[in-house]
Design an enzyme around this catalytic site. Structure first.
Site, PDB file in Angstrom:
ATOM      1  N   ASP A 277       0.844  -1.103   0.075  1.00 56.36           N
ATOM      2  CA  ASP A 277      -0.114  -0.005  -0.046  1.00 56.36           C
ATOM      3  C   ASP A 277       0.693   1.081  -0.056  1.00 56.36           C
ATOM      4  O   ASP A 277       2.015   1.186  -0.538  1.00 56.36           O
ATOM      5  CB  ASP A 277      -0.903  -0.027   1.186  1.00 56.36           C
ATOM      6  CG  ASP A 277      -2.272   0.506   0.915  1.00 56.36           C
ATOM      7  OD1 ASP A 277      -2.293   1.886   0.777  1.00 56.36           O
ATOM      8  OD2 ASP A 277      -3.193  -0.338   0.814  1.00 56.36           O
TER       9      ASP A 277
ATOM     10  N   HIS B 157      -3.696   6.200   3.593  1.00 61.70           N
ATOM     11  CA  HIS B 157      -4.593   4.887   3.364  1.00 61.70           C
ATOM     12  C   HIS B 157      -3.870   3.539   3.707  1.00 61.70           C
ATOM     13  O   HIS B 157      -4.644   2.911   4.332  1.00 61.70           O
ATOM     14  CB  HIS B 157      -4.189   4.850   1.573  1.00 61.70           C
ATOM     15  CG  HIS B 157      -5.146   3.880   0.935  1.00 61.70           C
ATOM     16  ND1 HIS B 157      -4.838   2.211   0.592  1.00 61.70           N
ATOM     17  CD2 HIS B 157      -6.613   3.816   0.423  1.00 61.70           C
ATOM     18  CE1 HIS B 157      -5.995   1.926   0.166  1.00 61.70           C
ATOM     19  NE2 HIS B 157      -6.877   2.913  -0.046  1.00 61.70           N
TER      20      HIS B 157
ATOM     21  N   SER C 127     -11.087  -0.460  -0.949  1.00 58.13           N
ATOM     22  CA  SER C 127      -9.856  -0.676  -0.345  1.00 58.13           C
ATOM     23  C   SER C 127     -10.087  -0.942   1.307  1.00 58.13           C
ATOM     24  O   SER C 127      -9.285  -1.549   1.741  1.00 58.13           O
ATOM     25  CB  SER C 127      -9.286   0.583  -0.398  1.00 58.13           C
ATOM     26  OG  SER C 127      -8.412   0.749  -1.399  1.00 58.13           O
TER      27      SER C 127
END
Length: 699
Positions: free
Chosen positions: A122, A160, A444
């Protein structure tokens, strides 16, 4: 496998023309031979270059550091097949600002993921976060090529990866699905959440070499086909014993929108579900408009009616907006500047509508404003423009559990496979971010729920290989009523049913593309009884549809620990069926439960893109490399280049006859100095019919 390390290096993803010839850069090159031989050749022929990493598990390649002058010499070596990263990958995240508890909706378990290694590929992880410190074990950074996979915290800051890691294994004030799992970070996406295919593939190799039991990939691109390099890398990782979970993508609600690497047939591809919730809706007259807050926005809490004020794209100062809702068009001015102008003008809220079809995600870049800022679609924004004298009210609507509209749908071109495999909560997910906690939405956020569950299954059954882990998650899922297989796969995940399944099913009924007038085929459904008691199994046909005839096996008894292969046959009379996707479920009844097996076939053709993932990029030795994906064989294919904005024709740059389906790549020899933004018009001829698609290109 990583062999050498170097701190503070840079991967160039858009060519090398902007870098001075003596600047030190690091690139990844793909090879058609073993890295050892190539490294020996570099040491003897180009001693000024330094090899900083070597890869030989998922793909053959090396990361090499040196000046542009020296790297240009490297590009001329015969073994080099690709000189730099090409396809851009993005996080599969949408912004949202409302919170709810999701983990309880999946069931309960005494398992916590203890002893299971989970790799998060990620944007990195803020491993200093108090909820992640206990479980963080290390990792690697394929953006900066060092051992520090910290989330980007400066310019182009990201949150994220930290959010994803928290859903999987936070262990503090917040607890993830597997709070005792060992969390490793592999930073493949840099500032702004962007990365390249080779960075992602290198991160997959790092994770496999480090012995990850489970890998989570909450990233993707728009290539709806199984033959893209990242999909092959995922397949290879699974072959080597790692369970890989991938976000389906946020390009829904249209079909054929699942992108690589979620197109991998063996990966666990995850779509997103919205749980029952209360959401703010803008009401004008009898029309209601859903609002999607930008990341970092204040909560929408307006209680009265307010007039609308239209401010274009926000290029000028805003006047007479006090006590109003300011409406902007997306474009030119950044979101945070639009929001700040609205706030300074005394607005109660700001709405930004898209300048292209569909919705969009956006962020206020850390700016804290006391007014809410939300996004709406282009269609809704243009309708708002017509309501110049209207006042808007806020109402709150109770919404049932449902598929998230943004969640990408299948099927997959060329393989005609059913994707996603399962779905999980992906809307309004509260988790860890640098400095605290925040809610986000996207596939996600759905994928790490499944990765965490895979860790629980692996703890409960440490000898299960990836295929069996996937079977357990899919068999344990519950089908959502009224939702098709290409939206939800085998349904909504369930913790208890996945960890202690009463049956393990393997065999989605994928009959492919049907072009014959009469069609007949059979598929095998493999059913394993993992319990210590005999299980009685019966299979029910799907509902009667004109043109379909099904043949299913009768009652079957499966002994404890045994496996049975059952044949399901489908006959089709093509003249009685409409073109397009046909799908549904067969029901399997056991002694104690009910399961749904999805089926799918495509009559003649679908509405999928014939060309996707098109890219042009300049190589080190000044060639132009092209790469794209074809869902069908083409008789002819041409590429014309136009200057972006003016659309001045730059000429035809490529013509190819008789292309096979799948990935197509090569190089163009040209002396033209293309710089800046362009539009590539790709025309494919299939069975005498022309299909044209446009793609942005930047040199």
């Amino acid at each position: 496998m990583r062999r050498f390390l170097l701190v503070c290096v840079l991967i160039i993803t858009t060519g090398f023309s902007q870098a001075p010839p003596k600047d030190q850069l690091t690139i990844i090159v793909e090879l058609d031979e073993s890295p050892e031989n190539f490294i020996s050749e570099i040491e003897s022929r180009l001693p000024r270059l330094e090899v900083v990493a070597q890869y030989d598990t998922i793909f053959n390649g090396v990361a090499v550091r040196g000046s542009v002058d020296e790297l240009e010499k490297l590009a001329r070596m015969d073994a080099v097949t690709n000189q730099h990263p090409v396809k851009t990958y993005r996080t599969q995240q949408e912004p949202l600002s409302f919170s709810t508890d999701t983990i309880r909706s999946l069931g309960n378990s005494s398992y916590t993921g203890r002893g299971v290694k989970v790799g998060v590929i990620d944007t990195g992880i803020d491993y200093s976060h108090p909820d992640l410190q206990i479980n963080y074990r290390g990792g690697f950074d394929t953006v900066d090529f060092d051992n520090d996979p910290m989330e980007t915290l400066t310019e182009g800051a990201t949150v994220h990866g930290t959010h994803v890691a928290g859903v999987i294994g936070a262990n503090g004030k917040m607890r993830g699905i597997a709070p005792d799992a060992e969390i490793y970070a592999y930073r493949a996406l840099g500032p702004g959440g962007m990365g390249s295919s080779v960075q992602v593939i290198a991160a997959i190799e790092e994770a496999v070499e480090d012995g990850m039991d489970v890998i989570n990939l909450s990233l993707g691109n728009d290539v709806n086909g199984p033959d893209w390099p990242t999909s092959h890398a995922v397949d290879r990782a699974i072959e080597m014993g790692t369970t890989v979970v991938v976000a389906a993508g946020n390009s829904g609600p249209d079909d054929w929108t699942v992108g690589s690497p979620a197109t991998s047939p063996d990966a666990i591809t995850v779509g997103a579900v919205a749980l029952p919730s209360e959401m703010p809706v803008l009401e004008i007259g009898r029309r209601k408009i859903m609002l999607t807050p930008l990341l970092g926005s204040s909560k929408w809490s307006l209680t009265k009616k307010y007039p609308l004020h239209f401010a274009g794209k926000g290029e000028g100062e805003i006047e007479n907006a006090r006590g109003k809702i300011v409406v902007f068009e997306r474009g030119i001015v950044p979101f945070y500047e639009k929001a700040e102008k609205a706030y300074r003008a005394g607005a109660e809220a700001a709405i930004i509508y898209n300048n292209e079809e569909g919705g969009f995600q956006g962020s206020l870049n850390g700016m804290n404003l006391p007014i809410p800022v939300v996004a709406v679609t282009k269609k809704e924004g243009e309708w708002l423009l017509e309501q110049k004298d209207q006042w808007a009210a806020t109402v709150w609507e109770e919404l049932d559990q449902r598929m998230a509209e943004f969640s990408s749908r299948g099927p997959i071109t060329s393989s005609w496979a059913i994707k996603p495999d399962v779905v999980a909560p992906g809307v309004d997910i509260m988790s860890t971010v640098p400095g605290g906690y925040a809610p986000l939405q996207g596939t996600s956020m759905a994928a790490p729920h499944v990765a965490g569950l895979a860790a629980l299954v692996k703890e409960a059954h440490p000898d299960w290989e990836p295929k069996k882990v996937k079977q357990a998650l899919m068999s344990g899922a519950e089908v959502l009523d009224g939702v098709q297989p290409t939206e939800q796969g085998m349904g909504y995940i369930d913790i208890e049913r996945s960890i202690e399944p009463s049956l393990l099913l393997d065999g989605k009924l994928e009959f492919g593309r049907v072009q014959d007038k009469f069609f007949r085929d059979s598929k095998t459904v493999t059913i394993t009884n993992p319990t210590d008691k005999e299980v009685k199994v019966q299979m029910r046909q799907p509902g009667k549809n004109p043109g379909e005839t099904w043949s299913v096996p009768g009652t079957t008894y499966i002994s404890p620990g045994a496996t049975e292969e059952l044949q399901v046959e489908l006959q089709i009379s093509g003249s009685m069926l409409s073109d397009g996707v046909h799908e549904g479920y067969l029901v399997v009844e056991s002694s104690s439960d009910e399961y749904h097996i999805p089926y799918l076939y495509i009559k003649e053709s679908g509405t999928y893109a014939k060309v996707s993932g098109f890219e042009l990029s300049r190589t080190l030795n000044d060639q132009v490399r092209y790469r794209f994906y074809l869902s069908e064989q083409t008789q002819k294919l041409s590429v014309d280049l136009y200057r972006s904005g003016t659309m001045v024709d730059q000429g035809r740059v490529l013509e190819i006859d008789n292309n096979h389906a799948g990935m197509v790549e090569g190089t163009i020899d040209t002396r033209k100095e293309w710089k800046g933004a362009y539009v590539a018009a790709v025309t494919a001829t299939i069975d005498g019919e022309e299909f044209t698609y446009t793609f942005p290109v930047f040199f």
